[in-house]
Write an enzyme that holds these catalytic residues in place. Structure first.
Site, PDB file in Angstrom:
ATOM      1  N   ALA A   1       0.939  -1.285  -0.091  1.00  0.00           N
ATOM      2  CA  ALA A   1       0.031   0.048  -0.197  1.00  0.00           C
ATOM      3  C   ALA A   1       0.766   1.357   0.049  1.00  0.00           C
ATOM      4  O   ALA A   1       1.818   1.305  -0.714  1.00  0.00           O
ATOM      5  CB  ALA A   1      -1.044   0.044   1.128  1.00  0.00           C
ATOM      6  N   SER A   2       0.650   2.294   0.936  1.00  0.00           N
ATOM      7  CA  SER A   2       1.220   3.470   0.771  1.00  0.00           C
ATOM      8  C   SER A   2       2.961   3.552   1.083  1.00  0.00           C
ATOM      9  O   SER A   2       3.367   4.562   1.090  1.00  0.00           O
ATOM     10  CB  SER A   2       0.428   4.571   1.509  1.00  0.00           C
ATOM     11  N   VAL A   3       3.185   2.528   1.929  1.00  0.00           N
ATOM     12  CA  VAL A   3       4.780   2.307   2.155  1.00  0.00           C
ATOM     13  C   VAL A   3       5.299   2.203   0.805  1.00  0.00           C
ATOM     14  O   VAL A   3       6.679   2.740   0.711  1.00  0.00           O
ATOM     15  CB  VAL A   3       4.692   1.035   2.914  1.00  0.00           C
ATOM     16  N   SER A   4       4.709   2.047  -0.179  1.00  0.00           N
ATOM     17  CA  SER A   4       5.219   2.123  -1.469  1.00  0.00           C
ATOM     18  C   SER A   4       5.756   3.452  -2.043  1.00  0.00           C
ATOM     19  O   SER A   4       6.554   3.658  -2.979  1.00  0.00           O
ATOM     20  CB  SER A   4       4.013   1.798  -2.670  1.00  0.00           C
TER      21      SER A   4
END
Length: 465
Positions: free
Chosen positions: A80-83
């Site tokens: 998810a937003s760790v990307s």
């Protein structure tokens, strides 16, 4: 020779002491996480490292609830937003090579978009003011078609949505900005985002189990040892994949978008990634320092800043570089304490509260006292006993309102109301299934002397106003 033997004895003693402390911490970490799995449905993978060396790594639960296939150390999760920190690094690599400047304008690359004076820096730091693509595409996009980056950009150009605010005047999280950043990478390099990331980031760092992966639905691609994301369906009393829930069907028609999420990885590969940031392996040192520096203020209360794809803040243990991620089926968290050089990675594929769990893990590693998970059993308290507890309470960052309604206590705020269920005359647990409690110390007149909130084992004093 007479000096060498005592030195060896001292070194042996220090080594044994450190080993004992590590073993003790590992035991408590496992006790806490096993309790989270048993009583609060935690499902996921954990890795904790000290100065780059793994000191704890374990899997809890299923990679696939339907087949009962178990997670293991090599299970691959949607980040998810760790990307976003990967997308940011992809951009910064091009800056280092002189192919981009942080001051470059969005309209240099996509003149069809009606957003002026937005720079790459604005997009990296969430100060762009770009409208949210998700909300409007959920409303107007053809849900029978899978959207890719070019579709989102064309959609924004056609809809001519207004900017949310003038660039640089405010901080507001923007998935739209990071999808556009991934598209800028493709435009500049003439490579696909997936190929560029593999060639310039994953392969150099030997992140062999990491890839851009959003094709399970759009191209029917599969990954070996994949941790499928699930959510718990309360009315059906079982775990399901989001594809089966109509309210989450955006996971299908937004499946082709890249840049704001969609990097898939393992805990071990993420440790390699963390080391590359610490050691500026890919980027020039000055560029890497800019990435992990507070560029834009996110929250005045907590004094947390945003860098390029990462959050910059402090907790009780020092400065923290971190990011969380959330997408139906997944909640992820990656953090490093820059004072101690300790790394905490929590990847959940059943939407457990990864960032809260990670904070408790930091407390355990630091030797702090933690309330271990246990089964909460309700008791009956009459309305007279309950009248002691309603009122306003203050924490370091928020106010809490406790109300008595129809003979029951509720914690209200933020548009929600959660029942506080008594388990003793002075302790209450949250009725939403989360690992949260209120605890009180009463005097001889049944008046409140002290009060605490407990969140995932962390006990914090609160003040009744």
């Amino acid at each position: 020779m007479r000096f060498i033997l005592p030195l060896l004895l001292v070194l042996t003693f220090v080594s044994c002491k450190e080993t004992k402390q590590t073993n003790n911490a590992s035991s408590k970490l496992d006790e806490f996480l096993t309790g989270q799995e048993k009583y609060f449905r935690f499902n996921g993978n954990i890795l904790i490292a000290d100065k780059g060396q793994t000191i704890f790594q374990k899997s809890y639960g299923f990679a696939d609830y339907n087949t009962k296939r178990l997670l293991n150390d090599s299970s691959v999760f949607e980040l998810a937003s760790v990307s976003k920190q990967f997308t940011a690094t992809g951009i910064l690599l091009l800056v280092d090579k002189g192919k981009l400047k942080l001051t470059d304008s969005l309209r240099q690359f996509f003149p069809e978009l009606p957003y002026h004076n937005i720079t790459i820096w604005n997009m990296l730091t969430h100060t762009s003011g770009l409208p949210d693509y998700m909300g409007i595409m959920m409303e107007k996009w053809d849900h029978n078609k899978i959207a890719f980056n070019k579709d989102m950009i064309n959609f924004l150009a056609t809809e001519n949505l207004p900017a949310l605010f003038a660039p640089g005047t405010k901080w507001e999280y923007s998935n739209t900005a990071y999808v556009i950043l991934a598209s800028i990478i493709e435009k500049v390099t003439r490579e696909t985002f997936a190929d560029y990331m593999a060639k310039n980031i994953f392969k150099p760092l030997q992140m062999t189990r990491t890839r851009v992966y959003n094709t399970r639905r759009s191209l029917k691609d599969t990954i070996p040892n994949y941790a499928y994301g699930f959510f718990y369906h309360d009315s059906l009393n079982k775990y399901m994949i989001p594809d089966e829930e109509p309210q989450m069907n955006f996971v299908i028609y937004l499946d082709g978008l890249q840049g704001d999420g969609i990097i898939n990885s393992t805990t071990s590969d993420l440790l390699k990634w963390d080391r590359s940031i610490k050691n500026h392996t890919l980027l020039k040192e000055a560029t890497q320092q800019e990435m992990v520096k507070g560029q834009a203020l996110m929250d005045t209360a907590t004094k947390k800043y945003y860098g390029f794809g990462v959050g910059i803040g402090k907790n009780d243990f020092g400065n923290i570089i971190s990011h969380s991620g959330g997408w139906p089926g997944y909640v992820t968290y990656l953090a490093r304490n820059t004072h101690t050089d300790q790394t905490f990675i929590v990847l959940s594929n059943n939407m457990s509260n990864s960032s809260t769990i990670a904070l408790t893990l930091q407390n355990i590693v630091a030797g702090k006292e933690v309330v271990m998970p246990y089964e909460h059993k309700a008791i009956k308290l009459d309305s007279i006993a309950l009248k002691t507890f309603p009122g306003k309470y203050k924490t370091a960052t928020a106010d809490i309102l406790v109300e008595l309604k129809d003979g029951k206590l509720f914690r209200t705020g933020g548009g929600s109301s959660i029942e506080l269920i008594p388990e003793s005359a002075s302790k209450f647990f949250y009725g939403d299934g989360s690992d949260r409690q209120f605890e009180f110390e009463l005097d001889e007149n049944k008046k409140i002397k002290k009060a605490w909130v407990i969140s995932a084992g962390i006990k914090t004093v609160i003040e009744k106003l």
